[in-house]
Design a protein around this motif. Sequence first.
Motif, PDB file in Angstrom:
ATOM      1  N   PRO A   7     -10.189  13.836 -95.315  1.00 49.27           N
ATOM      2  CA  PRO A   7     -11.633  13.850 -95.056  1.00 49.27           C
ATOM      3  C   PRO A   7     -12.446  13.269 -96.219  1.00 49.27           C
ATOM      4  CG  PRO A   7     -10.665  15.911 -94.357  1.00 49.27           C
ATOM      5  CD  PRO A   7      -9.582  15.157 -95.092  1.00 49.27           C
ATOM      6  N   ASN A   8     -11.911  13.331 -97.429  1.00 52.94           N
ATOM      7  CA  ASN A   8     -12.633  12.761 -98.578  1.00 52.94           C
ATOM      8  C   ASN A   8     -12.617  11.242 -98.594  1.00 52.94           C
ATOM      9  OD1 ASN A   8     -13.400  15.203 -99.643  1.00 52.94           O
ATOM     10  ND2 ASN A   8     -11.625  15.367-100.980  1.00 52.94           N
ATOM     11  N   ASN A   9     -11.486  10.626 -98.241  1.00 50.13           N
ATOM     12  CA  ASN A   9     -11.415   9.160 -98.306  1.00 50.13           C
ATOM     13  C   ASN A   9     -11.542   8.494 -96.942  1.00 50.13           C
ATOM     14  OD1 ASN A   9      -8.860   9.230 -97.084  1.00 50.13           O
ATOM     15  ND2 ASN A   9      -7.768   8.980 -98.999  1.00 50.13           N
ATOM     16  N   ASP A  10     -11.632   9.285 -95.880  1.00 54.02           N
ATOM     17  CA  ASP A  10     -11.772   8.736 -94.526  1.00 54.02           C
ATOM     18  C   ASP A  10     -12.646   9.680 -93.683  1.00 54.02           C
ATOM     19  OD1 ASP A  10     -11.323   6.964 -92.405  1.00 54.02           O
ATOM     20  OD2 ASP A  10      -9.516   8.013 -91.783  1.00 54.02           O
ATOM     21  N   PRO A  11     -13.912   9.862 -94.082  1.00 55.84           N
ATOM     22  CA  PRO A  11     -14.739  10.879 -93.436  1.00 55.84           C
ATOM     23  C   PRO A  11     -14.998  10.647 -91.953  1.00 55.84           C
ATOM     24  CG  PRO A  11     -16.072   9.495 -94.868  1.00 55.84           C
ATOM     25  CD  PRO A  11     -14.634   9.138 -95.119  1.00 55.84           C
ATOM     26  N   TYR A  12     -14.897   9.401 -91.487  1.00 60.31           N
ATOM     27  CA  TYR A  12     -15.157   9.105 -90.071  1.00 60.31           C
ATOM     28  C   TYR A  12     -13.873   8.931 -89.261  1.00 60.31           C
ATOM     29  CZ  TYR A  12     -19.736   8.381 -92.087  1.00 60.31           C
ATOM     30  OH  TYR A  12     -20.906   8.560 -92.788  1.00 60.31           O
ATOM     31  N   GLY A  13     -12.730   9.062 -89.911  1.00 60.23           N
ATOM     32  CA  GLY A  13     -11.456   8.945 -89.209  1.00 60.23           C
ATOM     33  C   GLY A  13     -11.144   7.549 -88.708  1.00 60.23           C
ATOM     34  N   PHE A  17     -10.101   1.952 -94.725  1.00 60.02           N
ATOM     35  CA  PHE A  17     -10.264   1.806 -96.164  1.00 60.02           C
ATOM     36  C   PHE A  17      -9.183   2.628 -96.843  1.00 60.02           C
ATOM     37  CE2 PHE A  17     -11.808   3.163-100.294  1.00 60.02           C
ATOM     38  CZ  PHE A  17     -12.309   1.989-100.819  1.00 60.02           C
ATOM     39  N   GLY A  18      -8.647   2.104 -97.928  1.00 61.58           N
ATOM     40  CA  GLY A  18      -7.635   2.848 -98.660  1.00 61.58           C
ATOM     41  C   GLY A  18      -7.470   2.291-100.059  1.00 61.58           C
ATOM     42  N   GLY A  19      -6.604   2.908-100.797  1.00 64.41           N
ATOM     43  CA  GLY A  19      -6.353   2.468-102.151  1.00 64.41           C
ATOM     44  C   GLY A  19      -4.984   2.914-102.618  1.00 64.41           C
ATOM     45  N   PHE A  20      -4.515   2.252-103.637  1.00 65.30           N
ATOM     46  CA  PHE A  20      -3.237   2.601-104.242  1.00 65.30           C
ATOM     47  C   PHE A  20      -3.260   2.127-105.684  1.00 65.30           C
ATOM     48  CE2 PHE A  20      -2.849  -1.517-102.241  1.00 65.30           C
ATOM     49  CZ  PHE A  20      -2.217  -2.297-103.197  1.00 65.30           C
ATOM     50  N   THR A  21      -2.326   2.588-106.464  1.00 65.28           N
ATOM     51  CA  THR A  21      -2.231   2.172-107.854  1.00 65.28           C
ATOM     52  C   THR A  21      -1.005   1.292-108.033  1.00 65.28           C
ATOM     53  OG1 THR A  21      -3.318   4.186-108.579  1.00 65.28           O
ATOM     54  CG2 THR A  21      -2.072   2.970-110.238  1.00 65.28           C
ATOM     55  N   ASP A  22      -1.236   0.095-108.532  1.00 60.97           N
ATOM     56  CA  ASP A  22      -0.167  -0.842-108.860  1.00 60.97           C
ATOM     57  C   ASP A  22       0.113  -0.704-110.353  1.00 60.97           C
ATOM     58  OD1 ASP A  22       1.367  -3.478-108.077  1.00 60.97           O
ATOM     59  OD2 ASP A  22       0.376  -3.859-110.002  1.00 60.97           O
ATOM     60  N   PRO A  23       1.379  -0.587-110.760  1.00 62.33           N
ATOM     61  CA  PRO A  23       1.680  -0.386-112.182  1.00 62.33           C
ATOM     62  C   PRO A  23       1.137  -1.481-113.093  1.00 62.33           C
ATOM     63  CG  PRO A  23       3.664  -0.146-110.847  1.00 62.33           C
ATOM     64  CD  PRO A  23       2.565  -0.600-109.933  1.00 62.33           C
TER      65      PRO A  23
END
Length: 64
Positions: A7-13, A17-23
């Motif tokens: 719900p924090n990163n996709d409040p409308y379902g 949108f997303g994110g990740f960490t690349d080394p």
Amino acid sequence: MFDCFTPNNDPYGEHDFGGFTDPEAGRVFWKIDYYDTDYRYGSDNPADPTVTRHVLTVMLASEY
């Protein structure tokens, strides 16, 4: 595959949108936008592929 929607990163379902960490690159964001067939305005019906063009944007979080 990104499947960490909350719900924090996709409040409308919408799962657009997303994110990740690349080394090496650090934090990376991605998002999907839904345009009309001329890529000028938002699509009137994003679920209809005959009137919608999807655009994927990938960016470094520092560019946001």
